[in-house]
Design a protein around this motif. Structure first.
Motif, PDB file in Angstrom:
ATOM      1  N   LEU A  85     -18.841  13.306 -18.400  1.00  0.00           N
ATOM      2  CA  LEU A  85     -20.156  12.692 -18.230  1.00  0.00           C
ATOM      3  C   LEU A  85     -20.256  11.867 -16.943  1.00  0.00           C
ATOM      4  CD1 LEU A  85     -20.768  11.486 -21.904  1.00  0.00           C
ATOM      5  CD2 LEU A  85     -21.459  13.645 -20.830  1.00  0.00           C
ATOM      6  N   MET A  86     -19.161  11.800 -16.185  1.00  0.00           N
ATOM      7  CA  MET A  86     -19.148  10.951 -14.994  1.00  0.00           C
ATOM      8  C   MET A  86     -18.653  11.661 -13.740  1.00  0.00           C
ATOM      9  SD  MET A  86     -17.785   7.403 -16.549  1.00  0.00           S
ATOM     10  CE  MET A  86     -18.417   6.754 -18.071  1.00  0.00           C
ATOM     11  N   THR A  87     -18.723  12.968 -13.729  1.00  0.00           N
ATOM     12  CA  THR A  87     -18.209  13.711 -12.574  1.00  0.00           C
ATOM     13  C   THR A  87     -19.129  13.645 -11.360  1.00  0.00           C
ATOM     14  OG1 THR A  87     -19.176  15.760 -13.417  1.00  0.00           O
ATOM     15  CG2 THR A  87     -16.868  15.307 -14.006  1.00  0.00           C
ATOM     16  N   HIS A  88     -20.280  13.009 -11.499  1.00  0.00           N
ATOM     17  CA  HIS A  88     -21.222  12.929 -10.382  1.00  0.00           C
ATOM     18  C   HIS A  88     -20.966  11.724  -9.465  1.00  0.00           C
ATOM     19  CE1 HIS A  88     -22.892  10.578 -13.680  1.00  0.00           C
ATOM     20  NE2 HIS A  88     -23.655   9.944 -12.801  1.00  0.00           N
ATOM     21  N   TRP A  89     -19.949  10.931  -9.768  1.00  0.00           N
ATOM     22  CA  TRP A  89     -19.565   9.842  -8.865  1.00  0.00           C
ATOM     23  C   TRP A  89     -18.049   9.753  -8.812  1.00  0.00           C
ATOM     24  CZ3 TRP A  89     -16.801   5.846 -11.022  1.00  0.00           C
ATOM     25  CH2 TRP A  89     -16.932   5.646 -12.397  1.00  0.00           C
ATOM     26  N   LEU A  90     -17.528   9.087  -7.784  1.00  0.00           N
ATOM     27  CA  LEU A  90     -16.090   8.909  -7.643  1.00  0.00           C
ATOM     28  C   LEU A  90     -15.778   7.448  -7.355  1.00  0.00           C
ATOM     29  CD1 LEU A  90     -15.615   8.544  -4.381  1.00  0.00           C
ATOM     30  CD2 LEU A  90     -15.710  11.017  -4.386  1.00  0.00           C
ATOM     31  N   TRP A  91     -14.496   7.119  -7.527  1.00  0.00           N
ATOM     32  CA  TRP A  91     -13.993   5.779  -7.221  1.00  0.00           C
ATOM     33  C   TRP A  91     -13.396   5.774  -5.822  1.00  0.00           C
ATOM     34  CZ3 TRP A  91     -14.789   1.565  -9.997  1.00  0.00           C
ATOM     35  CH2 TRP A  91     -15.015   1.656 -11.372  1.00  0.00           C
ATOM     36  N   LEU A  92     -13.582   4.684  -5.115  1.00  0.00           N
ATOM     37  CA  LEU A  92     -12.931   4.471  -3.828  1.00  0.00           C
ATOM     38  C   LEU A  92     -11.880   3.386  -4.041  1.00  0.00           C
ATOM     39  CD1 LEU A  92     -13.193   5.507  -0.924  1.00  0.00           C
ATOM     40  CD2 LEU A  92     -14.647   3.544  -0.448  1.00  0.00           C
ATOM     41  N   TYR A  93     -10.615   3.724  -3.761  1.00  0.00           N
ATOM     42  CA  TYR A  93      -9.496   2.808  -3.984  1.00  0.00           C
ATOM     43  C   TYR A  93      -8.727   2.549  -2.699  1.00  0.00           C
ATOM     44  CZ  TYR A  93      -9.677   3.590  -9.071  1.00  0.00           C
ATOM     45  OH  TYR A  93     -10.058   3.655 -10.378  1.00  0.00           O
ATOM     46  N   THR A  94      -8.035   1.424  -2.689  1.00  0.00           N
ATOM     47  CA  THR A  94      -7.070   1.110  -1.646  1.00  0.00           C
ATOM     48  C   THR A  94      -7.690   1.297  -0.261  1.00  0.00           C
ATOM     49  OG1 THR A  94      -5.460   2.052  -3.216  1.00  0.00           O
ATOM     50  CG2 THR A  94      -4.604   1.309  -1.112  1.00  0.00           C
ATOM     51  N   VAL A  95      -8.790   0.607  -0.078  1.00  0.00           N
ATOM     52  CA  VAL A  95      -9.521   0.622   1.194  1.00  0.00           C
ATOM     53  C   VAL A  95      -8.828  -0.388   2.114  1.00  0.00           C
ATOM     54  CG1 VAL A  95     -11.743   0.186   2.281  1.00  0.00           C
ATOM     55  CG2 VAL A  95     -11.651   1.210  -0.015  1.00  0.00           C
ATOM     56  N   MET A  96      -8.238   0.121   3.191  1.00  0.00           N
ATOM     57  CA  MET A  96      -7.437  -0.755   4.062  1.00  0.00           C
ATOM     58  C   MET A  96      -7.670  -0.452   5.534  1.00  0.00           C
ATOM     59  SD  MET A  96      -3.694  -0.674   2.182  1.00  0.00           S
ATOM     60  CE  MET A  96      -3.462   1.109   2.190  1.00  0.00           C
ATOM     61  N   VAL A  97      -7.731  -1.509   6.320  1.00  0.00           N
ATOM     62  CA  VAL A  97      -7.689  -1.418   7.782  1.00  0.00           C
ATOM     63  C   VAL A  97      -6.567  -2.346   8.232  1.00  0.00           C
ATOM     64  CG1 VAL A  97      -8.904  -1.893   9.940  1.00  0.00           C
ATOM     65  CG2 VAL A  97     -10.147  -0.889   8.009  1.00  0.00           C
ATOM     66  N   HIS A  98      -5.698  -1.849   9.095  1.00  0.00           N
ATOM     67  CA  HIS A  98      -4.560  -2.653   9.541  1.00  0.00           C
ATOM     68  C   HIS A  98      -5.045  -3.949  10.186  1.00  0.00           C
ATOM     69  CE1 HIS A  98      -0.865  -3.950  11.372  1.00  0.00           C
ATOM     70  NE2 HIS A  98      -0.249  -3.111  10.536  1.00  0.00           N
ATOM     71  N   PRO A  99      -4.369  -5.064   9.914  1.00  0.00           N
ATOM     72  CA  PRO A  99      -4.788  -6.346  10.500  1.00  0.00           C
ATOM     73  C   PRO A  99      -4.912  -6.319  12.019  1.00  0.00           C
ATOM     74  CG  PRO A  99      -3.133  -6.711   8.802  1.00  0.00           C
ATOM     75  CD  PRO A  99      -3.245  -5.215   8.985  1.00  0.00           C
ATOM     76  N   ARG A 100      -4.098  -5.526  12.706  1.00  0.00           N
ATOM     77  CA  ARG A 100      -4.193  -5.487  14.183  1.00  0.00           C
ATOM     78  C   ARG A 100      -5.507  -4.862  14.652  1.00  0.00           C
ATOM     79  NH1 ARG A 100      -0.144  -1.698  13.259  1.00  0.00           N
ATOM     80  NH2 ARG A 100      -0.828   0.429  13.601  1.00  0.00           N
ATOM     81  N   HIS A 101      -6.203  -4.166  13.743  1.00  0.00           N
ATOM     82  CA  HIS A 101      -7.452  -3.507  14.101  1.00  0.00           C
ATOM     83  C   HIS A 101      -8.683  -4.177  13.505  1.00  0.00           C
ATOM     84  CE1 HIS A 101      -5.454  -0.212  16.072  1.00  0.00           C
ATOM     85  NE2 HIS A 101      -4.761   0.075  15.002  1.00  0.00           N
ATOM     86  N   GLN A 102      -8.490  -5.223  12.721  1.00  0.00           N
ATOM     87  CA  GLN A 102      -9.642  -5.844  12.073  1.00  0.00           C
ATOM     88  C   GLN A 102     -10.498  -6.573  13.098  1.00  0.00           C
ATOM     89  OE1 GLN A 102      -8.072  -7.954   8.679  1.00  0.00           O
ATOM     90  NE2 GLN A 102      -7.632  -6.061   7.612  1.00  0.00           N
ATOM     91  N   GLY A 103     -11.790  -6.637  12.803  1.00  0.00           N
ATOM     92  CA  GLY A 103     -12.730  -7.272  13.710  1.00  0.00           C
ATOM     93  C   GLY A 103     -13.306  -6.330  14.753  1.00  0.00           C
ATOM     94  N   ARG A 104     -12.984  -5.043  14.666  1.00  0.00           N
ATOM     95  CA  ARG A 104     -13.472  -4.055  15.634  1.00  0.00           C
ATOM     96  C   ARG A 104     -14.503  -3.101  15.037  1.00  0.00           C
ATOM     97  NH1 ARG A 104      -7.838  -2.008  18.428  1.00  0.00           N
ATOM     98  NH2 ARG A 104      -7.073  -4.065  18.972  1.00  0.00           N
ATOM     99  N   GLY A 105     -14.904  -3.348  13.777  1.00  0.00           N
ATOM    100  CA  GLY A 105     -15.866  -2.454  13.132  1.00  0.00           C
ATOM    101  C   GLY A 105     -15.226  -1.268  12.440  1.00  0.00           C
TER     102      GLY A 105
END
Length: 174
Positions: A85-105
């Motif tokens: 009953l829920m195959t029409h959406w998905l979960w997004l997990y473990t969303v990560m950007v390396h700290p050396r790249h943060q603040g760049r969009g």
């Protein structure tokens, strides 16, 4: 210089090690990706193995962002729903950007690439994710189009006496 995103890259030892390094570095910089600092690659490894098994079973897709040097700079795991009953959406997990790249969009770029990847999958109409309250993550995700649709107060225990809300966010794709 923008990141180069790939959905479902070949999982090589270099990619695996890059994700381990990313996950440990993000956690140790205070990122809320399932652990409390300090962690080592070996602390993170069992959780990565669970993700890799889910990928091998076709239940999870990996989105990786590489920097100009070819290093893993960002990841997100797209977990497909198996409930009929829920195959029409998905979960997004473990969303990560390396700290050396943060603040760049790059966080916005990663979420846009994840939305594009989800749209490329048959029948996916929305993305859900959860985030740890108390860090301003809800504001970041909201600025990327996600809406808060639920909150469980005190569901995440970071340390004794330090409980955080578990915040559910939704991005409609249609």
């Amino acid at each position: 210089m923008p990141l180069t995103f790939t959905l479902d890259p070949a999982v090589t030892p270099a990619l695996r090690d890059g994700i381990l390094d990313l996950w440990a570095d993000v956690t140790n910089a205070g990122g809320s990706v399932g652990f409390v600092p300090p962690v080592s690659r070996e602390t993170v490894r069992p959780e990565l193995v669970k993700h890799l098994v889910a990928m091998a079973e076709g239940r999870t897709r990996l989105l990786v962002g590489l920097d100009e040097e070819g290093r893993v700079a960002a990841t997100a795991f797209l977990a497909l729903n198996t409930h009929r009953l829920m195959t029409h959406w998905l979960w997004l997990y473990t969303v990560m950007v390396h700290p050396r790249h943060q603040g760049r969009g790059y966080g916005r770029d990663l979420l846009a690439a994840a939305a594009d990847a989800a749209r490329s999958l048959d029948g996916i109409e929305a993305i859900r994710l959860t985030c740890r309250g108390g860090l301003g993550l809800e504001r970041f995700y909201a600025s990327c189009g996600y809406k808060e649709v639920g909150r469980v107060p005190g569901a995440i225990r970071v340390a004794p006496g330090d409980d955080r809300d578990d915040v559910v966010m939704l991005l409609p794709l249609t």
